[in-house]
Motif scaffolding. Structure first.
Motif, PDB file in Angstrom:
ATOM      1  N   VAL A 145       0.954  -1.267   0.024  1.00 23.63           N
ATOM      2  CA  VAL A 145      -0.021   0.070  -0.154  1.00 23.63           C
ATOM      3  C   VAL A 145       0.593   1.331  -0.108  1.00 23.63           C
ATOM      4  O   VAL A 145       1.502   1.554   1.028  1.00 23.63           O
ATOM      5  CB  VAL A 145      -0.899  -0.006   1.083  1.00 23.63           C
ATOM      6  N   ARG A 146       1.121   1.778  -1.168  1.00 23.34           N
ATOM      7  CA  ARG A 146       1.806   3.094  -1.376  1.00 23.34           C
ATOM      8  C   ARG A 146       1.014   4.301  -1.273  1.00 23.34           C
ATOM      9  O   ARG A 146      -0.060   4.566  -1.843  1.00 23.34           O
ATOM     10  CB  ARG A 146       2.885   3.087  -2.531  1.00 23.34           C
ATOM     11  N   LEU A 147       1.464   4.942  -0.117  1.00 22.50           N
ATOM     12  CA  LEU A 147       0.519   6.222   0.147  1.00 22.50           C
ATOM     13  C   LEU A 147       1.547   7.427  -0.133  1.00 22.50           C
ATOM     14  O   LEU A 147       1.224   8.689   0.178  1.00 22.50           O
ATOM     15  CB  LEU A 147       0.233   6.108   1.801  1.00 22.50           C
ATOM     16  N   VAL A 148       2.786   7.446  -0.595  1.00 19.57           N
ATOM     17  CA  VAL A 148       3.398   8.492  -1.114  1.00 19.57           C
ATOM     18  C   VAL A 148       2.782   9.224  -2.157  1.00 19.57           C
ATOM     19  O   VAL A 148       2.418   8.711  -3.341  1.00 19.57           O
ATOM     20  CB  VAL A 148       4.915   8.107  -1.571  1.00 19.57           C
ATOM     21  N   GLY A 149       2.604  10.499  -1.815  1.00 20.90           N
ATOM     22  CA  GLY A 149       1.857  11.400  -2.720  1.00 20.90           C
ATOM     23  C   GLY A 149       0.180  11.235  -3.011  1.00 20.90           C
ATOM     24  O   GLY A 149      -0.413  11.807  -3.778  1.00 20.90           O
ATOM     25  N   VAL A 150      -0.214  10.395  -2.099  1.00 19.38           N
ATOM     26  CA  VAL A 150      -1.774  10.096  -2.170  1.00 19.38           C
ATOM     27  C   VAL A 150      -2.650  11.118  -1.369  1.00 19.38           C
ATOM     28  O   VAL A 150      -2.088  11.334  -0.051  1.00 19.38           O
ATOM     29  CB  VAL A 150      -2.086   8.647  -1.867  1.00 19.38           C
ATOM     30  N   ASP A 151      -3.564  11.555  -1.674  1.00 18.65           N
ATOM     31  CA  ASP A 151      -4.415  12.274  -1.018  1.00 18.65           C
ATOM     32  C   ASP A 151      -5.130  11.380   0.139  1.00 18.65           C
ATOM     33  O   ASP A 151      -6.128  10.684  -0.246  1.00 18.65           O
ATOM     34  CB  ASP A 151      -5.235  12.997  -1.890  1.00 18.65           C
ATOM     35  N   LEU A 152      -4.671  11.317   1.243  1.00 15.97           N
ATOM     36  CA  LEU A 152      -5.306  10.413   2.253  1.00 15.97           C
ATOM     37  C   LEU A 152      -6.749  10.810   2.627  1.00 15.97           C
ATOM     38  O   LEU A 152      -7.666   9.751   2.735  1.00 15.97           O
ATOM     39  CB  LEU A 152      -4.498  10.537   3.489  1.00 15.97           C
ATOM     40  N   LEU A 153      -7.269  12.027   2.534  1.00 15.83           N
ATOM     41  CA  LEU A 153      -8.531  12.114   2.797  1.00 15.83           C
ATOM     42  C   LEU A 153      -9.404  11.563   1.661  1.00 15.83           C
ATOM     43  O   LEU A 153     -10.292  10.999   1.952  1.00 15.83           O
ATOM     44  CB  LEU A 153      -8.811  13.618   2.973  1.00 15.83           C
ATOM     45  N   ALA A 154      -8.961  11.827   0.573  1.00 10.94           N
ATOM     46  CA  ALA A 154      -9.663  11.678  -0.691  1.00 10.94           C
ATOM     47  C   ALA A 154      -9.651   9.809  -0.707  1.00 10.94           C
ATOM     48  O   ALA A 154     -10.469   9.192  -0.975  1.00 10.94           O
ATOM     49  CB  ALA A 154      -8.882  11.759  -1.968  1.00 10.94           C
ATOM     50  N   LEU A 155      -8.463   9.154  -0.411  1.00  9.89           N
ATOM     51  CA  LEU A 155      -8.432   7.798  -0.211  1.00  9.89           C
ATOM     52  C   LEU A 155      -9.626   7.143   0.731  1.00  9.89           C
ATOM     53  O   LEU A 155     -10.118   6.374   0.640  1.00  9.89           O
ATOM     54  CB  LEU A 155      -7.151   7.418   0.255  1.00  9.89           C
ATOM     55  N   ALA A 156      -9.660   7.853   2.144  1.00  3.09           N
ATOM     56  CA  ALA A 156     -10.602   7.279   3.217  1.00  3.09           C
ATOM     57  C   ALA A 156     -11.987   7.678   2.699  1.00  3.09           C
ATOM     58  O   ALA A 156     -12.928   6.950   3.126  1.00  3.09           O
ATOM     59  CB  ALA A 156     -10.126   8.311   4.307  1.00  3.09           C
ATOM     60  N   LEU A 157     -12.237   8.699   1.807  1.00  9.65           N
ATOM     61  CA  LEU A 157     -13.640   8.796   1.637  1.00  9.65           C
ATOM     62  C   LEU A 157     -13.967   8.092   0.110  1.00  9.65           C
ATOM     63  O   LEU A 157     -15.099   8.181  -0.361  1.00  9.65           O
ATOM     64  CB  LEU A 157     -13.901  10.372   1.151  1.00  9.65           C
ATOM     65  N   ASP A 158     -13.115   7.288  -0.219  1.00  7.80           N
ATOM     66  CA  ASP A 158     -13.450   6.686  -1.581  1.00  7.80           C
ATOM     67  C   ASP A 158     -14.397   5.554  -1.344  1.00  7.80           C
ATOM     68  O   ASP A 158     -14.382   4.898  -0.361  1.00  7.80           O
ATOM     69  CB  ASP A 158     -12.060   5.897  -1.995  1.00  7.80           C
ATOM     70  N   PRO A 159     -15.533   5.545  -2.004  1.00  5.94           N
ATOM     71  CA  PRO A 159     -16.393   4.631  -2.014  1.00  5.94           C
ATOM     72  C   PRO A 159     -15.991   3.171  -1.753  1.00  5.94           C
ATOM     73  O   PRO A 159     -16.814   2.365  -0.942  1.00  5.94           O
ATOM     74  CB  PRO A 159     -17.456   4.767  -3.185  1.00  5.94           C
ATOM     75  N   VAL A 160     -15.080   2.779  -2.463  1.00  9.66           N
ATOM     76  CA  VAL A 160     -14.647   1.397  -2.354  1.00  9.66           C
ATOM     77  C   VAL A 160     -13.877   1.057  -0.992  1.00  9.66           C
ATOM     78  O   VAL A 160     -14.237   0.165  -0.428  1.00  9.66           O
ATOM     79  CB  VAL A 160     -13.430   1.067  -3.571  1.00  9.66           C
ATOM     80  N   ALA A 161     -13.278   2.125  -0.600  1.00  8.14           N
ATOM     81  CA  ALA A 161     -12.543   2.195   0.822  1.00  8.14           C
ATOM     82  C   ALA A 161     -13.774   1.911   1.894  1.00  8.14           C
ATOM     83  O   ALA A 161     -13.455   1.182   2.910  1.00  8.14           O
ATOM     84  CB  ALA A 161     -11.588   3.278   1.382  1.00  8.14           C
ATOM     85  N   ILE A 162     -14.593   2.942   1.814  1.00  9.03           N
ATOM     86  CA  ILE A 162     -15.831   2.956   2.849  1.00  9.03           C
ATOM     87  C   ILE A 162     -16.776   1.533   2.763  1.00  9.03           C
ATOM     88  O   ILE A 162     -17.040   1.077   3.754  1.00  9.03           O
ATOM     89  CB  ILE A 162     -16.669   4.059   2.662  1.00  9.03           C
ATOM     90  N   GLY A 163     -17.017   0.997   1.635  1.00 16.30           N
ATOM     91  CA  GLY A 163     -17.515  -0.082   1.321  1.00 16.30           C
ATOM     92  C   GLY A 163     -16.788  -1.098   1.880  1.00 16.30           C
ATOM     93  O   GLY A 163     -17.556  -2.114   2.689  1.00 16.30           O
ATOM     94  N   VAL A 164     -15.560  -1.430   1.761  1.00 14.64           N
ATOM     95  CA  VAL A 164     -15.156  -2.461   2.161  1.00 14.64           C
ATOM     96  C   VAL A 164     -14.820  -2.431   3.774  1.00 14.64           C
ATOM     97  O   VAL A 164     -14.826  -3.559   4.613  1.00 14.64           O
ATOM     98  CB  VAL A 164     -13.609  -2.631   1.834  1.00 14.64           C
ATOM     99  N   TYR A 165     -14.517  -1.071   4.340  1.00 19.06           N
ATOM    100  CA  TYR A 165     -14.119  -0.914   5.775  1.00 19.06           C
ATOM    101  C   TYR A 165     -15.492  -1.439   6.665  1.00 19.06           C
ATOM    102  O   TYR A 165     -15.484  -2.115   7.411  1.00 19.06           O
ATOM    103  CB  TYR A 165     -13.799   0.452   6.103  1.00 19.06           C
ATOM    104  N   LEU A 166     -16.867  -0.596   6.034  1.00 17.76           N
ATOM    105  CA  LEU A 166     -17.823  -0.854   6.850  1.00 17.76           C
ATOM    106  C   LEU A 166     -18.383  -2.093   6.493  1.00 17.76           C
ATOM    107  O   LEU A 166     -19.172  -2.680   7.641  1.00 17.76           O
ATOM    108  CB  LEU A 166     -18.928   0.186   6.314  1.00 17.76           C
ATOM    109  N   GLY A 167     -18.016  -2.796   5.376  1.00 13.40           N
ATOM    110  CA  GLY A 167     -18.574  -4.282   5.092  1.00 13.40           C
ATOM    111  C   GLY A 167     -18.099  -4.967   6.158  1.00 13.40           C
ATOM    112  O   GLY A 167     -18.528  -5.985   6.721  1.00 13.40           O
ATOM    113  N   MET A 168     -16.554  -4.996   6.371  1.00 13.25           N
ATOM    114  CA  MET A 168     -15.839  -6.126   7.298  1.00 13.25           C
ATOM    115  C   MET A 168     -16.266  -5.510   8.608  1.00 13.25           C
ATOM    116  O   MET A 168     -16.345  -6.520   9.565  1.00 13.25           O
ATOM    117  CB  MET A 168     -14.420  -5.816   7.002  1.00 13.25           C
ATOM    118  N   LEU A 169     -16.271  -4.329   9.058  1.00 11.10           N
ATOM    119  CA  LEU A 169     -16.332  -3.999  10.487  1.00 11.10           C
ATOM    120  C   LEU A 169     -17.693  -4.069  10.780  1.00 11.10           C
ATOM    121  O   LEU A 169     -18.016  -4.205  12.070  1.00 11.10           O
ATOM    122  CB  LEU A 169     -15.706  -2.665  10.732  1.00 11.10           C
TER     123      LEU A 169
END
Length: 451
Positions: A335-359
């Motif tokens: 998971v390479r986070l260099v140069g990545v907009d962390l806020l945009a990553l956290a708000l990505d529907p894929v990330a939210i869907g996976v995180y809430l789906g699992m948790l």
């Protein structure tokens, strides 16, 4: 071991003690889970340094596997995910067959509750993901539904004897049923369009494996050879090749190669008396041909006592837990986070869907279905197990590291941004589920002890 110490020389005793100590370590689920976590953490560190480009270039190195005149090209990364993970699926298949033969899945009444709860723990995460990604990256729906058996049970083992045995049985059965559903999802939804020729070849190879089983062949070599052929055929067919491991596991015999009920009689009345007769205390072992011939006959019989399935598990469990899974974790947790907009990553529907789906989806599905079945009188909780334990199991079910990362790679292999979002969410959700689940289980266990 101590009862037979007097049979071995001091040198052999020391070697056996070292081997026994090593087996205790490698057989500890907590240790193997820790090794996999360390590999994943190392991958994240490396991915965010200058070494990432070198590693990425190495993982994209092409390699070739050939079967006669037919060859299959792949990268190092694909070799890890398709070939090495087929061996992991072989171990999963062995566990499934064991449970279906002599374990919880053999007893429908006892297995019903965790198996139906597993369905809830699969459907709820998939629905949450699909709702949050409708009109978008919907094909990642299966990512949050899988529970990592090895990792989750390793985390649960940290609680030791503070939790009832029924919790482990419930969670193990649930995780195995969960894996069955995940395997089916991979087979049905995450392969390419099947190639009829190679699919037929895979079918013929499977038929040959079944024939070996039906004709009671107990040597593992023919099964392993046909297993390699089956993997190659599935790889060429477009169906995900890791399924070869599951198919092979179900074809390897689970029965003994001897009539076990006659074994002790044969040893006592024939084998041991023959050894006693032919042994000469004054002669060197090299010169005692009749004695060594008799011992070889006993060895051949005893070698066939253990079912081939058990022998295969012994051979591959340590390499899978301490070599294959850590390599998979290292390769796929980049998971390479260099140069990545962390806020945009956290708000990505894929990330939210996976995180809430699992948790969220996992505990809601598992606990909700269990509560419904218990209150309706369809099933009962195992002895000593409370609904609080089930809630903790639901949260720990969100540990989906291995299977979830594998499915994310299949779903988003051509879409790097979505793949990064999915992997980041998987790692975050797995860590959260492990910590929250442990805290919940520990609290419930204290309440149970106080009561």
């Amino acid at each position: 071991m101590h009862q037979v110490d007097w049979i071995f020389s001091e040198t052999q005793q020391r070697r056996i003690r070292r081997k026994t100590a090593l087996e205790r370590i490698t057989g500890n689920g907590t240790v193997s889970a820790a090794v996999m976590v360390c590999a994943a953490l190392l991958a994240i560190i490396v991915a965010n340094t200058d070494a990432y480009e070198v590693l990425h270039e190495f993982l994209e190195t092409p390699i070739s596997l050939a079967l006669g005149q037919v060859s299959a090209g792949m990268t190092v990364e694909l070799f890890v995910n398709d070939f090495l993970m087929a061996i992991f699926f072989l171990l999963v298949g062995i566990e499934l067959k064991y449970e279906m033969t002599v374990g919880e899945l053999r007893q429908p009444k006892r297995a019903l509750l965790p198996m139906v709860a597993a369905v809830g723990g699969v459907v709820a995460p998939a629905v949450i993901y699909a709702c949050l990604n409708r009109g978008g990256a919907i094909h990642g729906w299966a990512i949050p539904m899988a529970t990592d058996i090895a990792f989750a049970l390793g985390v649960l083992s940290l609680l030791g004897n503070r939790i009832p045995a029924g919790v482990r049985v419930f969670f193990s059965t649930l995780a195995i049923a969960d894996d069955l559903i995940a395997i089916a999802a991979i087979a049905l939804f995450y392969g390419d369009s099947p190639n009829p020729f190679w699919l037929a070849a895979a079918g013929l190879t499977t038929a040959a494996l079944v024939l070996l089983n039906r004709t009671h062949h107990v040597r593992l070599a023919p099964y392993m050879l046909l297993g390699l052929v089956l993997w190659f055929c599935l790889f060429q067919s477009g169906v995900h090749a890791t399924l070869a491991g599951v198919i092979l596991a179900f074809c390897v015999p689970a029965g003994s190669g001897v009539k076990v009920e006659n074994l002790t009689t044969w040893l006592g009345q024939e084998a041991v008396p023959q050894l006693d007769e032919r042994f000469d205390e004054e002669a060197h072992i090299l010169g005692q041909h009749e004695f060594t011939h008799a011992t070889a006959a006993v060895e051949r019989v005893l070698h066939r006592v253990s079912p081939p399935l058990i022998r295969l598990e012994r051979y591959i469990s340590t390499p899978v837990n301490f070599f294959i899974l850590p390599i998979f974790a290292f390769v796929n947790a980049q998971v390479r986070l260099v140069g990545v907009d962390l806020l945009a990553l956290a708000l990505d529907p894929v990330a939210i869907g996976v995180y809430l789906g699992m948790l969220l989806g996992k505990p809601v599905g598992i606990f909700g279905i269990t509560l419904l079945m218990v209150k309706a009188g369809v099933s009962e909780l195992p002895q000593g197990v409370r609904l609080g334990h089930i809630a903790g199991v639901g949260v720990l079910g969100g540990i989906g590291f291995t299977m979830s990362i594998l499915i994310s790679g299949l779903a988003f292999w051509s879409e790097p941004p979505e793949l990064l979002a999915a992997k980041a969410a998987i790692l975050a959700a797995t860590l959260t589920a492990a910590l929250v689940g442990l805290a919940m289980m520990s609290r419930v266990s204290k309440k149970s002890s106080a009561a």
